[in-house]
Design an enzyme around this catalytic site. Sequence first.
Site, PDB file in Angstrom:
ATOM      1  N   HIS A 141     -14.206   6.184  38.917  1.00 31.92           N
ATOM      2  CA  HIS A 141     -14.478   7.192  37.899  1.00 31.92           C
ATOM      3  C   HIS A 141     -13.376   8.240  37.961  1.00 31.92           C
ATOM      4  O   HIS A 141     -13.227   8.935  38.960  1.00 31.92           O
ATOM      5  CB  HIS A 141     -15.843   7.826  38.138  1.00 31.92           C
ATOM      6  CG  HIS A 141     -16.409   8.507  36.932  1.00 31.92           C
ATOM      7  ND1 HIS A 141     -17.439   9.407  37.002  1.00 31.92           N
ATOM      8  CD2 HIS A 141     -16.086   8.404  35.618  1.00 31.92           C
ATOM      9  CE1 HIS A 141     -17.732   9.836  35.787  1.00 31.92           C
ATOM     10  NE2 HIS A 141     -16.920   9.239  34.930  1.00 31.92           N
ATOM     11  N   SER A 155     -18.104   3.374  19.817  1.00 29.98           N
ATOM     12  CA  SER A 155     -18.748   3.886  21.031  1.00 29.98           C
ATOM     13  C   SER A 155     -18.853   5.398  20.919  1.00 29.98           C
ATOM     14  O   SER A 155     -17.889   6.057  20.530  1.00 29.98           O
ATOM     15  CB  SER A 155     -17.945   3.523  22.281  1.00 29.98           C
ATOM     16  OG  SER A 155     -17.976   2.150  22.541  1.00 29.98           O
ATOM     17  N   ASP A 158     -48.445   8.592  43.478  1.00 32.70           N
ATOM     18  CA  ASP A 158     -49.260   8.975  44.639  1.00 32.70           C
ATOM     19  C   ASP A 158     -49.314  10.498  44.684  1.00 32.70           C
ATOM     20  O   ASP A 158     -48.292  11.161  44.869  1.00 32.70           O
ATOM     21  CB  ASP A 158     -48.631   8.419  45.923  1.00 32.70           C
ATOM     22  CG  ASP A 158     -49.356   8.883  47.178  1.00 32.70           C
ATOM     23  OD1 ASP A 158     -50.537   9.274  47.071  1.00 32.70           O
ATOM     24  OD2 ASP A 158     -48.732   8.859  48.268  1.00 32.70           O
ATOM     25  N   GLU A 200     -19.321  -2.314  32.587  1.00 36.23           N
ATOM     26  CA  GLU A 200     -18.217  -1.394  32.317  1.00 36.23           C
ATOM     27  C   GLU A 200     -17.273  -1.309  33.508  1.00 36.23           C
ATOM     28  O   GLU A 200     -17.702  -1.254  34.664  1.00 36.23           O
ATOM     29  CB  GLU A 200     -18.742   0.007  31.991  1.00 36.23           C
ATOM     30  CG  GLU A 200     -17.622   0.953  31.587  1.00 36.23           C
ATOM     31  CD  GLU A 200     -18.102   2.323  31.176  1.00 36.23           C
ATOM     32  OE1 GLU A 200     -17.339   3.038  30.503  1.00 36.23           O
ATOM     33  OE2 GLU A 200     -19.243   2.685  31.531  1.00 36.23           O
ATOM     34  N   ASP A 252     -53.178   8.351  47.176  1.00 39.08           N
ATOM     35  CA  ASP A 252     -54.141   8.909  46.222  1.00 39.08           C
ATOM     36  C   ASP A 252     -53.615   8.595  44.825  1.00 39.08           C
ATOM     37  O   ASP A 252     -52.979   9.446  44.177  1.00 39.08           O
ATOM     38  CB  ASP A 252     -54.273  10.425  46.400  1.00 39.08           C
ATOM     39  CG  ASP A 252     -54.706  10.818  47.807  1.00 39.08           C
ATOM     40  OD1 ASP A 252     -55.487  10.066  48.409  1.00 39.08           O
ATOM     41  OD2 ASP A 252     -54.246  11.857  48.306  1.00 39.08           O
ATOM     42  N   ASP A 266     -13.894   1.093  34.550  1.00 43.68           N
ATOM     43  CA  ASP A 266     -12.936   2.160  34.292  1.00 43.68           C
ATOM     44  C   ASP A 266     -11.672   1.845  35.078  1.00 43.68           C
ATOM     45  O   ASP A 266     -11.659   1.943  36.307  1.00 43.68           O
ATOM     46  CB  ASP A 266     -13.503   3.508  34.729  1.00 43.68           C
ATOM     47  CG  ASP A 266     -14.682   3.944  33.877  1.00 43.68           C
ATOM     48  OD1 ASP A 266     -14.850   3.374  32.788  1.00 43.68           O
ATOM     49  OD2 ASP A 266     -15.435   4.837  34.299  1.00 43.68           O
ATOM     50  N   ARG A 270     -22.025   0.966  20.622  1.00 46.39           N
ATOM     51  CA  ARG A 270     -22.427   1.203  22.011  1.00 46.39           C
ATOM     52  C   ARG A 270     -22.644   2.698  22.223  1.00 46.39           C
ATOM     53  O   ARG A 270     -21.849   3.519  21.772  1.00 46.39           O
ATOM     54  CB  ARG A 270     -21.345   0.690  22.957  1.00 46.39           C
ATOM     55  CG  ARG A 270     -21.556   0.971  24.431  1.00 46.39           C
ATOM     56  CD  ARG A 270     -20.437   0.347  25.271  1.00 46.39           C
ATOM     57  NE  ARG A 270     -20.544   0.680  26.678  1.00 46.39           N
ATOM     58  CZ  ARG A 270     -19.939   1.728  27.236  1.00 46.39           C
ATOM     59  NH1 ARG A 270     -19.167   2.520  26.499  1.00 46.39           N
ATOM     60  NH2 ARG A 270     -20.079   1.978  28.518  1.00 46.39           N
ATOM     61  N   HIS A 282     -23.728   1.286  32.314  1.00 43.18           N
ATOM     62  CA  HIS A 282     -22.681   2.307  32.234  1.00 43.18           C
ATOM     63  C   HIS A 282     -22.109   2.522  33.638  1.00 43.18           C
ATOM     64  O   HIS A 282     -22.848   2.600  34.614  1.00 43.18           O
ATOM     65  CB  HIS A 282     -23.284   3.613  31.713  1.00 43.18           C
ATOM     66  CG  HIS A 282     -22.388   4.812  31.825  1.00 43.18           C
ATOM     67  ND1 HIS A 282     -22.583   5.798  32.763  1.00 43.18           N
ATOM     68  CD2 HIS A 282     -21.282   5.169  31.123  1.00 43.18           C
ATOM     69  CE1 HIS A 282     -21.647   6.726  32.633  1.00 43.18           C
ATOM     70  NE2 HIS A 282     -20.844   6.370  31.644  1.00 43.18           N
ATOM     71  N   ASN A 283     -20.761   2.601  33.730  1.00 45.99           N
ATOM     72  CA  ASN A 283     -20.105   2.806  35.032  1.00 45.99           C
ATOM     73  C   ASN A 283     -20.755   1.921  36.098  1.00 45.99           C
ATOM     74  O   ASN A 283     -21.243   2.393  37.125  1.00 45.99           O
ATOM     75  CB  ASN A 283     -20.152   4.272  35.443  1.00 45.99           C
ATOM     76  CG  ASN A 283     -19.230   5.132  34.601  1.00 45.99           C
ATOM     77  OD1 ASN A 283     -18.502   4.625  33.741  1.00 45.99           O
ATOM     78  ND2 ASN A 283     -19.229   6.426  34.832  1.00 45.99           N
TER      79      ASN A 283
END
Length: 636
Positions: A220, A395, A576, A200, A516, A202, A424, A170-171
């Site tokens: 965008h 979509s 961790d 994608e 850890d 735009d 989609r 996406h984008n």
Amino acid sequence: YFMKKSDIDKFYNSFGKMIGLDRSGRRKGLSFEQCVTILHKIKRDSSWQVKPVRQIWFDLFGEYMNNGKSRTRVSVESFLKKFMWKKQGESHFTPEDVESLFRKLNRLEFAQVASNLNIDDKNAGMFIDKDRFEAYLVSKDNDIFDPNLEKFDPDTMTRSLSEYWINSSHNTYLTGDQFQSRSSVEMYLNALYRGCRCLELDCFDGHRTQSGAYIPLVYHGLTITGKILFHDIIEGIKFFLNNNPGCYPIILSLENHCSLPFQDAMADFLVSILDDSLYVPDDKSLYDPLPSPEKLKGMVLIKGKRLTDQSLRSQDSEDTDDDSDSEIEEEHKAETDNNISSRTKTSSQESTTTSTTTATSSAISPNLSRITIFHGIRLESFAKNAEKSKDNMLSFDESKARKYCRNEMSRKEWLAYNKTHLSRVYPSAKRVDSSNFSPITGWSTGCQLMALNFQTSDAARRLNDGRFRQNGNCGYVLKPPTLSDSPSETMKLSIKVLCGSCLPKPKGSKKGECIDPYVHICLYDIPMNGGKELATGHYTHHVVRNGFNPIWAQETIYKFKVYNPDVAMLQFTVWDRDVATTDDFVGSSSVPISCIREGYRNVRIFDANNKQHGAFERASLLVEVIMKKGQQIQMW
């Protein structure tokens, strides 16, 4: 791995004497071979706990051999019957397979402190010792992910495109959040090399050159994200195809906001740059079943809008991700960055005035229409849309996908639609931080394209990485028969985390304190007949200051009930523990339940970019897996 300085000095001097180094030699340091030896000794002797491999060795083959001595080796027959057949469930293994494996293991070079049997070439296929047994346990050959399903299978690539899950983004152009991050052509290449096959773009009106040429842009809309040239993206995709001619089809999802002259320019760039790599549909291909990935190998397919009788009359065929009505259910809230949210609020007025505002034209260029195969249309009903030609495509955003999945009738109709047509699903517009939604729900309905933000390494994208690890990471995975009419069985899954090996610091850093580590095991599942997605997780305790060879063998067995084995996935994530701040992500591994092998298995740990090199090259977990199948469930 942490040791006090006094203990390090004592251990080093003791080791140096053991291998024959005098005081002067110990001051000079160790050779590579000596480093290997000391690491092997630390791993073998460092902990007061019983080593899991030692316990497995004795549990499987017995503590004593027939001659009454402590067990130092295992024969082909014992290995085959007690381990490969009984424990690992690999009934296809033969004595000849084990002999070949033994020869391979006996050719490995081991440290001086290892229990070498000094087997000659003649007997190399007859026995192995405990160290070589351990080498097999933590090898790729013993991976939890079934290698037969991980490798590419060309025989599965001849079905209609609608019968595959397809790796989708996406984008794709964004490097960060959805509001103000930079755009880059490199992100398209990164996605392609990671196995993504739906990108994608735009597209917006750009500028005209002095010669009068129209230059469309990709960014965008109504944000302050960076802008890049449409032309450069197509050049990058062609570069990838030139270097990967056997690539399976790449789908370009065009979100088209351009006026007619700029649409014509887009069509010209696609035709001139991609040349014979561009798939141009004919009338027959628009009505027949969709072609197979094999037939479309090396091709680029365009998804957008096409001129149709209806569009010529009303121009109402819309397909856009700019859905302001989308909502995220409370249980699927995005982990939004507060800083980004605040910047979005304070900058909204400024962005409205400073962003380039291009009126979206409802007109469709005949030149662009001619080369478009997938025609984006509105949803009337799944039943009505399924009656349309196979090139028509739906979509919608994640919240609508969840709504359809939770309604029994809608889910049933969507499942039927996805047998012959593509659909989609993309992230909600509210995910300004570029977080991702879980693709499990969409996959369970047979939805082919679950478009994720590849720039964000979160649990959802890591699920996507694990799914498309199947079939050689070619970007296409044949959907299971249970998404048609075949029944499926529930399953009981038990996991015990035994130990880890060579777990690096977060981001593979060379600096910083010893980690850890603890492990989060999570099952992502959804009922066969729809409903809410299920996420069931368990945590091990943390091991103090030891990423080299942490042991969790005393942990309880974690039990899961799997409702939808062909869609569900198991994710192992190493963290961790940090008392003062948020725990740090170390690495993870996501495995489809349908690809899991039972028994004692190695789980390879991948970094945030789904790579296993550098500090992650040997990172792994050793786990015990028990699977029991339950009752059959008919899909509908």
